[in-house]
Write a protein that holds these residues in place. Structure first.
Motif, PDB file in Angstrom:
ATOM      1  N   ASP A 156       0.830  -1.203   0.000  1.00 17.70           N
ATOM      2  CA  ASP A 156       0.000   0.000   0.000  1.00 17.70           C
ATOM      3  C   ASP A 156       0.863   1.251   0.000  1.00 17.70           C
ATOM      4  O   ASP A 156       0.604   2.198  -0.757  1.00 17.70           O
ATOM      5  CB  ASP A 156      -0.915  -0.028   1.221  1.00 17.70           C
ATOM      6  CG  ASP A 156      -1.896   1.136   1.237  1.00 17.70           C
ATOM      7  OD1 ASP A 156      -2.195   1.664   0.140  1.00 17.70           O
ATOM      8  OD2 ASP A 156      -2.360   1.520   2.317  1.00 17.70           O
ATOM      9  N   ARG A 157       1.876   1.270   0.815  1.00 19.96           N
ATOM     10  CA  ARG A 157       2.753   2.453   0.867  1.00 19.96           C
ATOM     11  C   ARG A 157       3.515   2.647  -0.442  1.00 19.96           C
ATOM     12  O   ARG A 157       3.714   3.776  -0.894  1.00 19.96           O
ATOM     13  CB  ARG A 157       3.725   2.318   2.036  1.00 19.96           C
ATOM     14  CG  ARG A 157       3.037   2.304   3.404  1.00 19.96           C
ATOM     15  CD  ARG A 157       4.027   2.172   4.540  1.00 19.96           C
ATOM     16  NE  ARG A 157       3.344   2.035   5.816  1.00 19.96           N
ATOM     17  CZ  ARG A 157       2.885   3.059   6.535  1.00 19.96           C
ATOM     18  NH1 ARG A 157       3.057   4.293   6.091  1.00 19.96           N
ATOM     19  NH2 ARG A 157       2.274   2.852   7.683  1.00 19.96           N
ATOM     20  N   GLY A 158       3.938   1.540  -1.035  1.00 16.02           N
ATOM     21  CA  GLY A 158       4.621   1.654  -2.322  1.00 16.02           C
ATOM     22  C   GLY A 158       3.704   2.172  -3.410  1.00 16.02           C
ATOM     23  O   GLY A 158       4.102   3.006  -4.240  1.00 16.02           O
ATOM     24  N   ALA A 159       2.442   1.694  -3.434  1.00 18.01           N
ATOM     25  CA  ALA A 159       1.484   2.160  -4.429  1.00 18.01           C
ATOM     26  C   ALA A 159       1.167   3.637  -4.236  1.00 18.01           C
ATOM     27  O   ALA A 159       1.087   4.404  -5.215  1.00 18.01           O
ATOM     28  CB  ALA A 159       0.208   1.325  -4.348  1.00 18.01           C
ATOM     29  N   LEU A 160       1.001   4.064  -2.988  1.00 18.47           N
ATOM     30  CA  LEU A 160       0.733   5.473  -2.721  1.00 18.47           C
ATOM     31  C   LEU A 160       1.932   6.344  -3.070  1.00 18.47           C
ATOM     32  O   LEU A 160       1.771   7.485  -3.535  1.00 18.47           O
ATOM     33  CB  LEU A 160       0.344   5.667  -1.251  1.00 18.47           C
ATOM     34  CG  LEU A 160      -1.005   5.082  -0.834  1.00 18.47           C
ATOM     35  CD1 LEU A 160      -1.252   5.305   0.657  1.00 18.47           C
ATOM     36  CD2 LEU A 160      -2.138   5.692  -1.645  1.00 18.47           C
ATOM     37  N   PHE A 161       3.136   5.819  -2.879  1.00 17.96           N
ATOM     38  CA  PHE A 161       4.334   6.572  -3.268  1.00 17.96           C
ATOM     39  C   PHE A 161       4.371   6.788  -4.772  1.00 17.96           C
ATOM     40  O   PHE A 161       4.668   7.888  -5.253  1.00 17.96           O
ATOM     41  CB  PHE A 161       5.584   5.828  -2.798  1.00 17.96           C
ATOM     42  CG  PHE A 161       6.869   6.450  -3.271  1.00 17.96           C
ATOM     43  CD1 PHE A 161       7.366   7.583  -2.642  1.00 17.96           C
ATOM     44  CD2 PHE A 161       7.573   5.921  -4.348  1.00 17.96           C
ATOM     45  CE1 PHE A 161       8.553   8.173  -3.076  1.00 17.96           C
ATOM     46  CE2 PHE A 161       8.740   6.498  -4.787  1.00 17.96           C
ATOM     47  CZ  PHE A 161       9.236   7.622  -4.153  1.00 17.96           C
ATOM     48  N   ILE A 162       4.050   5.737  -5.533  1.00 21.53           N
ATOM     49  CA  ILE A 162       4.009   5.855  -6.994  1.00 21.53           C
ATOM     50  C   ILE A 162       2.954   6.877  -7.415  1.00 21.53           C
ATOM     51  O   ILE A 162       3.174   7.681  -8.324  1.00 21.53           O
ATOM     52  CB  ILE A 162       3.729   4.485  -7.631  1.00 21.53           C
ATOM     53  CG1 ILE A 162       4.899   3.534  -7.375  1.00 21.53           C
ATOM     54  CG2 ILE A 162       3.482   4.620  -9.130  1.00 21.53           C
ATOM     55  CD1 ILE A 162       4.646   2.121  -7.853  1.00 21.53           C
ATOM     56  N   ALA A 163       1.797   6.862  -6.729  1.00 18.07           N
ATOM     57  CA  ALA A 163       0.723   7.791  -7.064  1.00 18.07           C
ATOM     58  C   ALA A 163       1.133   9.230  -6.772  1.00 18.07           C
ATOM     59  O   ALA A 163       0.877  10.142  -7.569  1.00 18.07           O
ATOM     60  CB  ALA A 163      -0.537   7.432  -6.292  1.00 18.07           C
ATOM     61  N   VAL A 164       1.775   9.454  -5.620  1.00 19.42           N
ATOM     62  CA  VAL A 164       2.188  10.815  -5.249  1.00 19.42           C
ATOM     63  C   VAL A 164       3.235  11.344  -6.223  1.00 19.42           C
ATOM     64  O   VAL A 164       3.173  12.492  -6.675  1.00 19.42           O
ATOM     65  CB  VAL A 164       2.724  10.833  -3.804  1.00 19.42           C
ATOM     66  CG1 VAL A 164       3.383  12.184  -3.497  1.00 19.42           C
ATOM     67  CG2 VAL A 164       1.599  10.571  -2.816  1.00 19.42           C
ATOM     68  N   VAL A 165       4.201  10.500  -6.578  1.00 18.00           N
ATOM     69  CA  VAL A 165       5.244  10.921  -7.524  1.00 18.00           C
ATOM     70  C   VAL A 165       4.618  11.223  -8.885  1.00 18.00           C
ATOM     71  O   VAL A 165       4.972  12.202  -9.554  1.00 18.00           O
ATOM     72  CB  VAL A 165       6.332   9.842  -7.639  1.00 18.00           C
ATOM     73  CG1 VAL A 165       7.317  10.186  -8.756  1.00 18.00           C
ATOM     74  CG2 VAL A 165       7.067   9.691  -6.319  1.00 18.00           C
ATOM     75  N   GLY A 166       3.668  10.375  -9.299  1.00 19.32           N
ATOM     76  CA  GLY A 166       3.024  10.603 -10.587  1.00 19.32           C
ATOM     77  C   GLY A 166       2.240  11.896 -10.642  1.00 19.32           C
ATOM     78  O   GLY A 166       2.167  12.546 -11.694  1.00 19.32           O
ATOM     79  N   GLN A 167       1.648  12.301  -9.519  1.00 16.81           N
ATOM     80  CA  GLN A 167       0.910  13.562  -9.481  1.00 16.81           C
ATOM     81  C   GLN A 167       1.839  14.764  -9.382  1.00 16.81           C
ATOM     82  O   GLN A 167       1.471  15.859  -9.803  1.00 16.81           O
ATOM     83  CB  GLN A 167      -0.055  13.557  -8.304  1.00 16.81           C
ATOM     84  CG  GLN A 167      -1.222  12.604  -8.461  1.00 16.81           C
ATOM     85  CD  GLN A 167      -2.136  12.586  -7.246  1.00 16.81           C
ATOM     86  OE1 GLN A 167      -1.682  12.714  -6.113  1.00 16.81           O
ATOM     87  NE2 GLN A 167      -3.417  12.418  -7.474  1.00 16.81           N
ATOM     88  N   ALA A 168       3.025  14.577  -8.811  1.00 17.05           N
ATOM     89  CA  ALA A 168       3.924  15.708  -8.577  1.00 17.05           C
ATOM     90  C   ALA A 168       4.841  15.996  -9.758  1.00 17.05           C
ATOM     91  O   ALA A 168       5.233  17.146  -9.973  1.00 17.05           O
ATOM     92  CB  ALA A 168       4.761  15.450  -7.325  1.00 17.05           C
ATOM     93  N   VAL A 169       5.189  14.964 -10.531  1.00 19.55           N
ATOM     94  CA  VAL A 169       6.167  15.134 -11.609  1.00 19.55           C
ATOM     95  C   VAL A 169       5.483  15.678 -12.857  1.00 19.55           C
ATOM     96  O   VAL A 169       4.522  15.074 -13.349  1.00 19.55           O
ATOM     97  CB  VAL A 169       6.852  13.786 -11.931  1.00 19.55           C
ATOM     98  CG1 VAL A 169       7.762  13.923 -13.147  1.00 19.55           C
ATOM     99  CG2 VAL A 169       7.645  13.303 -10.735  1.00 19.55           C
ATOM    100  N   PRO A 170       5.925  16.802 -13.395  1.00 16.12           N
ATOM    101  CA  PRO A 170       5.348  17.312 -14.656  1.00 16.12           C
ATOM    102  C   PRO A 170       5.633  16.354 -15.808  1.00 16.12           C
ATOM    103  O   PRO A 170       6.704  15.737 -15.864  1.00 16.12           O
ATOM    104  CB  PRO A 170       6.056  18.660 -14.851  1.00 16.12           C
ATOM    105  CG  PRO A 170       6.632  19.008 -13.517  1.00 16.12           C
ATOM    106  CD  PRO A 170       6.933  17.716 -12.838  1.00 16.12           C
TER     107      PRO A 170
END
Length: 305
Positions: A128-142
């Motif tokens: 779960d933490r890994g999936a949320l990390f991927i989601a946060v990075v995907g939203q933050a990176v242009p």
């Protein structure tokens, strides 16, 4: 179902009409169309002559109705740069954009849905933490920065993938990765929240008490209910991909509708820009309508709204 479908179609037609009016108004907010057609070397008399020829001196509502009539007949005007019908240009370019968008959506679904299911099944776990990390990075990176990073790594440092154009399947890899990763966070988070909510319901506890396998509980019961919002989200994400293709196609030099929009803006090709905005908007409206109809077919409760 028929009444629901008619209501949705009526609302979609009203929205399409409103979008078409805003699209037509863009040609006036962007500048003087007569001056754009006449060119930079023209005089005020030349611009006035063009206004009379094209009817730009008529009231706005008259011009809009005339334009709508031409659009309904498939006439989107002529490109000021290419000197050919805009409809012919868009058809060839839009097919490329749609192809890249479809591949990107498939890639995003294949990665985001399984991760969302696993994160929802085991909340607060390492998965779960890994999936949320991927989601946060995907939203933050242009998207443009991510595209340039992939080009540096896979086209320059390790030259295994081409960085521009379309030809073979290898040319699709980097653009699909960028567009797909752009849509993954929303799909993953919605799948996760839907699975968590579904797994806490009484019918899931009843299914487990009946001795059903965990695999069947997850995929036949929980995911089926969690997937309903994904239909609407996927249609919206596909529309966002088409609109976001302006950046990706410019970076990777893909001859699609997005790059055509970027080039047309720089060339002040107002009829082409106007037609592209209309096509992107109407395609988004159509995707939303299809998602509503599919949701209503899968869930009868939707028809009561």
């Amino acid at each position: 179902m028929l009444n629901y479908a008619l209501r949705r179609i009526f609302m979609a037609c009203l929205l399409a009409l409103f979008v078409s009016f805003l699209t037509y108004a863009l040609i006036f907010t962007a500048g003087d169309p007569a001056a754009a057609i006449a060119g930079s070397a023209s005089t005020a008399a030349d611009a006035e002559n063009i206004r009379q020829i094209y009817g730009f001196d008529d009231p706005l509502i008259v011009q809009y109705l005339r334009w709508v009539g031409n659009v309904l007949q498939g006439d989107l005007g002529n490109s000021l740069y290419f000197r050919q019908p805009v409809s012919e240009i868009i058809l060839s370019r839009f097919a490329v954009t749609a192809q890249v968008g479809i591949f990107a959506l498939i890639f995003a679904m294949l990665i985001a849905v399984p991760l969302g299911v696993a994160a929802g099944r085991w909340p607060n776990s390492l998965i779960d933490r890994g999936a949320l990390f991927i989601a946060v990075v995907g939203q933050a990176v242009p998207s443009f920065w991510f595209a340039l990073l992939l080009i540096i790594v896979f086209s320059i440092t390790f030259p295994i993938l081409p960085s521009s154009g379309l030809g073979t399947w290898r040319h699709y890899v980097l653009p699909v990765l960028v567009l797909g990763y752009f849509s993954m966070p929303a799909i993953m988070r919605l799948t996760r929240s839907g699975m968590i909510s579904a797994l806490e319901t009484d019918y899931i506890r009843t299914a487990r008490a009946m001795g059903l396998s965990e695999r069947r509980v997850l995929f036949d019961y929980a995911l089926r209910n969690a997937a309903l919002p994904l239909i609407s989200l996927s249609s919206a994400q596909f529309g966002f991909m088409l609109a976001g293709s302006v950046v990706v196609e410019s970076v990777f030099a893909i001859p699609g509708a997005g790059r055509l929009a970027w080039e047309s803006i720089g060339r002040a090709d107002l009829p082409t820009v106007q037609a592209l905005v209309l096509c992107f908007s109407l395609f988004y409206v159509l995707l939303t309508l299809l998602a509503d109809m599919l949701n209503a077919a899968l869930d009868p409760r939707m028809r009561m709204k």
